[in-house]
Design an enzyme around this catalytic site. Structure first.
Site, PDB file in Angstrom:
ATOM      1  N   CYS A   2       0.847  -1.184   0.000  1.00 28.83           N
ATOM      2  CA  CYS A   2       0.000   0.000   0.000  1.00 28.83           C
ATOM      3  C   CYS A   2       0.886   1.238   0.000  1.00 28.83           C
ATOM      4  O   CYS A   2       2.088   1.144   0.182  1.00 28.83           O
ATOM      5  CB  CYS A   2      -0.891   0.024   1.235  1.00 28.83           C
ATOM      6  SG  CYS A   2      -2.085  -1.325   1.331  1.00 28.83           S
ATOM      7  N   ARG A  52      -4.523   1.642  -1.561  1.00 29.75           N
ATOM      8  CA  ARG A  52      -4.739   0.330  -0.945  1.00 29.75           C
ATOM      9  C   ARG A  52      -4.628  -0.821  -1.934  1.00 29.75           C
ATOM     10  O   ARG A  52      -5.235  -0.804  -2.997  1.00 29.75           O
ATOM     11  CB  ARG A  52      -6.127   0.316  -0.309  1.00 29.75           C
ATOM     12  CG  ARG A  52      -6.477  -0.982   0.372  1.00 29.75           C
ATOM     13  CD  ARG A  52      -7.836  -0.891   1.038  1.00 29.75           C
ATOM     14  NE  ARG A  52      -8.179  -2.157   1.652  1.00 29.75           N
ATOM     15  CZ  ARG A  52      -9.410  -2.611   1.769  1.00 29.75           C
ATOM     16  NH1 ARG A  52     -10.427  -1.896   1.345  1.00 29.75           N
ATOM     17  NH2 ARG A  52      -9.636  -3.772   2.330  1.00 29.75           N
ATOM     18  N   LEU A  53      -3.855  -1.798  -1.515  1.00 28.21           N
ATOM     19  CA  LEU A  53      -3.831  -3.101  -2.163  1.00 28.21           C
ATOM     20  C   LEU A  53      -4.555  -4.029  -1.193  1.00 28.21           C
ATOM     21  O   LEU A  53      -4.055  -4.298  -0.102  1.00 28.21           O
ATOM     22  CB  LEU A  53      -2.402  -3.585  -2.407  1.00 28.21           C
ATOM     23  CG  LEU A  53      -2.256  -4.980  -3.007  1.00 28.21           C
ATOM     24  CD1 LEU A  53      -2.884  -5.047  -4.390  1.00 28.21           C
ATOM     25  CD2 LEU A  53      -0.795  -5.381  -3.060  1.00 28.21           C
ATOM     26  N   ILE A  56      -6.185  -8.829   2.950  1.00 29.70           N
ATOM     27  CA  ILE A  56      -6.839  -9.582   4.018  1.00 29.70           C
ATOM     28  C   ILE A  56      -8.350  -9.353   4.015  1.00 29.70           C
ATOM     29  O   ILE A  56      -9.118 -10.287   3.877  1.00 29.70           O
ATOM     30  CB  ILE A  56      -6.218  -9.238   5.385  1.00 29.70           C
ATOM     31  CG1 ILE A  56      -4.757  -9.689   5.402  1.00 29.70           C
ATOM     32  CG2 ILE A  56      -6.997  -9.907   6.512  1.00 29.70           C
ATOM     33  CD1 ILE A  56      -4.005  -9.326   6.659  1.00 29.70           C
TER      34      ILE A  56
END
Length: 178
Positions: A2, A52-53, A56
């Site tokens: 991120c 954001r990647l 989860i």
């Protein structure tokens, strides 16, 4: 991976500061192609941006910067033992609205600040605003980076040195120490 960007200034944010933050977030879009966001408090002189990647918790519940109970975080990394920390915090009455590690990290920080660093196992770098002070944290091995530039206006933080160079319009010289 991120992207984190933060400004902790010793004066109120201006429109130009907010635009600078947005530009920095755009420059780090390749670090987090799934989402991006910003949070700022003009009067306090604080801007947090994030790309954001999603790994989860893929839902929007884990979007960042994440704000909970007066604290805000922009975080890059992974907390390997976040489920155990979550269970421990729930025993103390904490409730979570997401299933990811970001909210666990934020709530843990709110409940114990530096003690959080004694319990987490992972690789991480984050900028957090607790409502009064800014904090910058990286894991003990420096697996995730935060680059900091200090000016007379305050500090600027990014996941990539090239981002700071571009938005602050400074040239970075190679340093043989690194």
């Amino acid at each position: 991976m991120c992207g984190v960007f933060a400004q902790f200034l010793n004066r109120p944010l201006t429109r130009e500061d907010i635009e600078l933050g947005r530009r920095a977030v755009e420059l780090q879009a390749h670090r987090g192609p799934d989402d991006s966001g910003e949070w700022f408090d003009e009067a306090a002189g604080v801007y947090l941006g994030h790309t954001r990647l999603s790994i989860i918790d893929l839902s929007d519940d884990s979007s960042q910067p994440m704000s909970r109970d007066g604290a805000v975080i922009s975080y890059n990394g992974e907390i390997y033992n976040y489920k155990q920390i979550s269970r421990d915090l729930e025993k103390s009455g904490a409730r979570f609205s997401s299933s990811g590690d970001t909210e666990v990290l934020l709530k843990s920080w709110q409940l114990g600040a530096e003690k959080t660093l004694e319990r987490v196992d992972g690789m991480f770098a984050f900028a957090i605003w607790d409502g009064q002070d800014g904090h910058l944290v990286v894991d003990p091995f420096g697996e995730k980076h935060l680059f900091v530039a200090e000016t007379r206006d305050g500090i600027y933080v990014a996941s990539e040195l090239s981002t700071l160079s571009a938005v602050l319009e400074v040239t970075i010289e190679d340093d043989p120490v690194f």
